[in-house]
Scaffold this active site. Sequence first.
Site: not given
Length: 376
Positions: A29, A62, A116, A119, A121, A153, A165
């Site tokens: 963060h 996918s 999970a 990353s 995405s 994103e 990420d």
Amino acid sequence: MSADFRREFGRSSAGTWAAPGRINLIGEHTDYNDGFVLPIALPHQVTVTAARRDDDTLRLASRQADAGTVTIDDLAPGRVTGWAAYPAGVVWAMRQRGHQVGGLDVLIDGDVPPGAGLSSSAALECATAMAAADLYDVDLAGQRLAELARYAENEFVGVPCGVMDQAASVLCTAGHALLLDTRTMAAIQVPFDPAAADLALLVIDTRAPHRLADGAYADRRRACERAAAALGVAALRDVDGDGLDAALTALPDVELRARTRHVVTENARVERFVALLRAGRLAEAGPVLTASHASLRDDYEVTCPELDVAVDAALAAGVLGARMTGGGFGGCVIALLPQERVAGCVTEVRQSFDRSGFAEPATFTATPSDGARRLR
Ligand code: GLA
């Protein structure tokens, strides 16, 4: 993959690109506060097998989704949902930035566990961006590619994440951790080889669903922006350890003080961890990880019972240090420990989860791996 592509789209593919998931060693963060992060890439990756089309249409399939092929002619934020929003968002973002990117047929595969906090995405975004850039001769790589994926994103998928990420997925190299200054995007490869010191980095996937994650993430971001504004600085990165006490006195409420304390001390912990790493003293870095977890639990309030139980069980099993990694509210814990303690630690964590009535966690040891690349 090329045979699967032919089966899916009835034509041959032009290439396959891969981008990895990540874990963050420390610096949590801090990225949306212009601070420092220290991720490594995992061997787990998302692959994108793709070919150009003569029109502007995207056809996406996918191997991890049953829904069949998604066809998108009208690319606009809010129109595409689910996993397809990530590759669609990247193509949208490239067009927004003025790159001439036409249609694509895309087949996605991979082994980054979704949901999970590893990353998956960002990996999907980065692999797609690299494929589209190569196929349409767009000069986009490194930091600029990571930033474009983050933009997709933020603006297309609607998640207000920082750049860690995507940067990890693109810039990491095998055998190294990536020290990234998220203000300047200056990236330094720091050798990271726990096995050389007979150590291991154990990843414990708590399998806890990301309760509250989206709203709470945006909420933490806003608190940091309010704190920076109240202190008259551009971002909390501009407060250093020496200025922390004065900053805390100047802040109007207890929540902003706690959030600020986390961000400022976490940036200092990244520095401390990297100094130990560079001095060949990784075995002494455990307490820095554990202190990060305490700060995320008590001051930043982004842990959850599963994360705290995993850290406590790992510490009880004699690890050198442990902390949650990623955004929090679920996802994974990392633990640094002597290699011979891995099996005992896994047993201890499993038993603790069982006693707490949690689902069985998944575990693996992480090897620092390479960032995004073309496979063929
Ligand atoms: C998520 C976000 C990152 C970062 C972390 C917390 O993973 O995508 O940008 O903010 O949380 O460090």
